[in-house]
Design an enzyme around this catalytic site. Structure first.
Site, short mmCIF file in Angstrom:
data_model
loop_
_atom_site.label_atom_id
_atom_site.label_comp_id
_atom_site.label_asym_id
_atom_site.label_seq_id
_atom_site.Cartn_x
_atom_site.Cartn_y
_atom_site.Cartn_z
CG ASN A 170 17.12 1.18 30.69
OD1 ASN A 170 17.82 0.65 29.83
ND2 ASN A 170 16.92 2.49 30.72
CD1 TRP A 171 19.63 -4.86 32.48
CD2 TRP A 171 20.56 -6.21 30.95
NE1 TRP A 171 19.35 -6.17 32.84
CE2 TRP A 171 19.90 -7.01 31.91
CE3 TRP A 171 21.20 -6.84 29.88
CZ2 TRP A 171 19.88 -8.41 31.85
CZ3 TRP A 171 21.19 -8.22 29.82
CH2 TRP A 171 20.54 -9.01 30.79
CE LYS A 172 19.65 3.83 32.82
NZ LYS A 172 19.82 5.02 33.64
CG HIS B 106 15.58 6.66 29.68
ND1 HIS B 106 16.66 7.41 30.04
CD2 HIS B 106 15.30 5.84 30.72
CE1 HIS B 106 17.06 7.05 31.25
NE2 HIS B 106 16.24 6.10 31.69
CD GLU C 155 20.26 7.44 31.10
OE1 GLU C 155 20.23 6.40 30.43
OE2 GLU C 155 20.33 7.46 32.34
CD GLU D 42 12.88 6.50 34.43
OE1 GLU D 42 13.36 5.61 35.12
OE2 GLU D 42 13.30 6.78 33.30
N GLY E 224 20.24 7.64 38.31
CA GLY E 224 21.67 7.34 38.36
C GLY E 224 22.43 8.13 39.39
CB SER F 233 18.42 6.35 42.73
OG SER F 233 19.28 7.12 41.92
N GLY G 164 17.55 1.11 36.63
CA GLY G 164 18.78 1.11 35.85
C GLY G 164 19.86 0.30 36.55
P1 PGA Z 1 18.77 4.26 37.85
O1 PGA Z 1 18.16 4.44 36.38
O2 PGA Z 1 17.97 3.16 38.52
O3 PGA Z 1 20.20 3.83 37.62
O4 PGA Z 1 18.63 5.55 38.54
C1 PGA Z 1 16.79 4.51 36.21
C2 PGA Z 1 16.44 4.73 34.77
O5 PGA Z 1 17.21 5.37 34.06
O6 PGA Z 1 15.38 4.29 34.31
#
Ligand code: PGA
Length: 263
Positions: free
Chosen positions: A7-9, A100, A102, A180, A186, A223, A244
């Site tokens: 997931n490149w966000k 997600h 976020e 998650e 993150g 992470s 991410g």
């Molecule tokens: P991260 O993000 O690997 O940077 O913790 C994971 C995600 O948001 O799916």
């Protein structure tokens, strides 16, 4: 089959997106036995689709799949800024990430909305990664299982009673669940193997209680890196990861895909 989903966000430039997609394509062409999926930002979906289709993939290896990070629940119309499932399908997407944390945290996403997006995407032949997870305060209050249940129940309520019922959704196109824990995303600090084990076991138990089979693949997210993924993959019921930060680095991401193959 293990899934490694990037997931490149809201990251990378056009040039960087091409570069990472090309490198991931090249390295996945050498792998058989893992599903490599990437979800770039909307503006780069088409160019990444082109890169992925251009890669020469020998027999046995699967081409990486392309997905979006969001989708609207209505089929079309006056919804400024939104993107329809049919449009994603049209430009070569295979899947979409929904719910997600976020989106829940910054854009008012609820489980009910995420469930409606899931229904729209599945109905248009897109696979869905439905993300669930508890916040730190919910965990500290001992409410982790309750939160996971509520998030899953919203999904069941929307899917059941539709042609795309919970049961059908797992079959085709695929519905996947990503566990998650919000506090592990993150932060550079993944959840402990025990927390992951308990979370996945709880989700599987919820699923069994619905009396539907088979169990969807359950990915872990938060992470994930080349340093911890081998251990995470050994946790029962873990079918891969939603990644991410480490997915922005083609070398690290390809490393994760290789670990998934050798599980
Ligand atoms: P991260 O993000 O690997 O940077 O913790 C994971 C995600 O948001 O799916």
């Amino acid at each position: 089959m293990e899934y490694v989903v990037g997931n490149w966000k809201m990251n990378l430039s056009h040039a960087a997106a091409v570069q990472v997609a090309r490198a991931v394509s090249a390295s996945s062409a050498k792998l058989t036995g893992a599903e490599v999926w990437i979800a770039p930002p909307f503006p780069y979906l088409s160019i990444v689709a082109e890169e992925l289709s251009r890669a020469s993939v020998p027999g046995g290896a699967a081409r990486p799949r392309l997905g979006a990070q969001h989708v609207h629940y209505e089929p079309e119309g006056a919804f400024t800024g939104e993107v329809a499932a049919s449009q994603l399908k049209d430009i070569g997407c295979d899947f979409v990430i929904v719910g997600h944390s976020e989106r829940r945290q910054f854009f008012g996403e609820t489980s009910a909305l995420a469930a409606r997006r899931t229904l729209a995407a599945l109905s248009h032949g897109l696979s869905v990664i439905f993300c669930i997870g508890e916040s730190l305060s919910e965990r500290q209050e001992g409410r982790t299982n309750q939160v996971l249940d509520a998030q899953l129940e919203a999904l069941a309520q929307t899917l059941n009673g539709n042609p795309t019922c919970l049961d059908g959704a797992v079959r085709s196109p695929a519905l996947l669940i990503a566990y998650e824990p919000v506090w592990a995303i993150g932060t550079g600090q993944s959840a402990s193997l025990t927390d992951i084990k308990e979370g996945h076991a709880h989700i599987a138990a919820w699923w069994k209680k619905q009396g539907v089979a088979p169990l969807p693949p359950i990915l872990y997210g938060g992470s994930v890196s080349p340093d911890n993924f081998a251990e995470i993959l050994k946790v029962p019921l873990v079918s891969g990861a939603l990644v991410g930060k480490a997915s922005l680095d083609a070398e690290k991401f390809s490393h994760l895909a290789r670990l998934a193959v050798t599980k």
